[in-house]
Design a protein around this motif. Sequence first.
Motif, PDB file in Angstrom:
ATOM      1  N   UNK A   1       0.823  -1.212   0.000  1.00 27.51           N
ATOM      2  CA  UNK A   1       0.000   0.000   0.000  1.00 27.51           C
ATOM      3  C   UNK A   1       0.860   1.265   0.000  1.00 27.51           C
ATOM      4  N   UNK A   2       0.243   2.372  -0.333  1.00 32.21           N
ATOM      5  CA  UNK A   2       0.939   3.657  -0.364  1.00 32.21           C
ATOM      6  C   UNK A   2       1.410   4.041   1.032  1.00 32.21           C
ATOM      7  N   UNK A   3       2.678   4.420   1.129  1.00 32.06           N
ATOM      8  CA  UNK A   3       3.236   4.887   2.388  1.00 32.06           C
ATOM      9  C   UNK A   3       3.559   3.800   3.386  1.00 32.06           C
ATOM     10  N   UNK A   4       3.506   2.527   2.977  1.00 33.55           N
ATOM     11  CA  UNK A   4       3.759   1.413   3.885  1.00 33.55           C
ATOM     12  C   UNK A   4       5.030   0.665   3.484  1.00 33.55           C
ATOM     13  N   UNK A   5       5.498  -0.173   4.411  1.00 35.90           N
ATOM     14  CA  UNK A   5       6.723  -0.944   4.187  1.00 35.90           C
ATOM     15  C   UNK A   5       6.433  -2.432   4.242  1.00 35.90           C
ATOM     16  N   UNK A   6       6.891  -3.154   3.233  1.00 33.06           N
ATOM     17  CA  UNK A   6       6.826  -4.614   3.214  1.00 33.06           C
ATOM     18  C   UNK A   6       8.222  -5.153   3.458  1.00 33.06           C
ATOM     19  N   UNK A   7       8.371  -6.025   4.444  1.00 30.86           N
ATOM     20  CA  UNK A   7       9.643  -6.679   4.705  1.00 30.86           C
ATOM     21  C   UNK A   7       9.681  -8.048   4.061  1.00 30.86           C
ATOM     22  N   UNK A   8      10.727  -8.320   3.301  1.00 30.55           N
ATOM     23  CA  UNK A   8      10.889  -9.604   2.623  1.00 30.55           C
ATOM     24  C   UNK A   8      12.076 -10.314   3.262  1.00 30.55           C
ATOM     25  N   UNK A   9      11.822 -11.444   3.932  1.00 31.67           N
ATOM     26  CA  UNK A   9      12.871 -12.118   4.688  1.00 31.67           C
ATOM     27  C   UNK A   9      13.035 -13.564   4.234  1.00 31.67           C
ATOM     28  N   UNK A  10      14.162 -14.143   4.592  1.00 33.87           N
ATOM     29  CA  UNK A  10      14.451 -15.529   4.262  1.00 33.87           C
ATOM     30  C   UNK A  10      15.952 -15.752   4.177  1.00 33.87           C
TER      31      UNK A  10
END
Length: 370
Positions: free
Chosen positions: A32-41
């Motif tokens: 979404x706009x203005x949000x942060x997605x963390x991609x881990x692994x």
Amino acid sequence: MTDVLEVKNLKTYFFTDEGIVKAVDDVSFRVPKGKTLGLVGESGCGKSVTAMSIARLVSPPGRIAGGEILLNGRNLIPLSDKEMRQVRGAKISMIFQEPMTALNPVLTVGFQIEEAVLAHEKVSKREASARAVEAMKAVSIPDPEKRAKDYPHQLSGGMRQRIMIAMALVCRPALVIADEPTTALDVTIQAQILELLDSLRERYQLSLILISHDLGVIAEVAETVAVMYAGKIVEIGPAMDVFHSPKHPYTEGLLRSVPRLGSSVEKDAKKDRLYAIEGMVPNLLRLPRGCSFAPRCYKKTDECTLCEIPLEPLQGAQPSRDERSECKPDRAQPSRDERSESKPDAKRKRDSAQPQEKAQPSREVRCIHA
């Protein structure tokens, strides 16, 4: 809330002489706009290839084999190389892991930031230079007018990473992808860079994808977390829910592998030994049948090897939250103490703790058939 980025069933394969490597296989998420997605692994699970696919930077023998990448509703996959050059830098920017290899060593850092402005906007060189200095000031570089004339080797690691951030943000993109931006930095500088990224995201209402194998880094800034394993997302949901109540055994294993402050090996070396997930990440050319994590999973059953397990919404999850997992929790998770006991003893304790008619259903990995 409007989604700046929506990735649907993305597949990026590498066609080699030995076979097809499914580096990214049926991956879906949204930012979404203005949000942060963390991609881990773990390393090699497909995080960076996912980022490169979004920016359409995958080189042969790799190519995007299917899916959609929607940036503000526009599918990027059918675009020509010329059209994508107008998107990169202006609409999507990347912050790479090692700035010393990403920056050109024979050009001043100010000139390299100016280039991004001149490539996407019709402005004079003087205005582009002023924009570069302004961007350097925004990322807290002292004396930006002087530093703009420096070469990359004249700056510290933290300063070089700030230059990379300034270069990524100078054209005010809608989406910024940060591929392990703090890996090569010490802890103090790492915290400063994370705080800077988060403050800039709020100031400019950017959408951010933060890629890292460091769960502490992700927990610091991300609202949503997606956990990748062997080219697939195995669990996705709000960061606090994923960290405090993981539903997939792989997520749980990653969290248990994080060292805890205050732990001591003096009292009981075996008890306080740092946990590690058994086995190795599978070879993507020869993935196991069924669930890719099954060979390393302490909860695996025979059903885990029958067919692929889809990523489905968790039962009981709030409708407003995007919580999905490949592993369906059918019974309460046994505690760590119960896992260390023999199976008959643990089962006898659970049976005696609750009446037979009220026994909770088992929480095992199961294969979901269509």
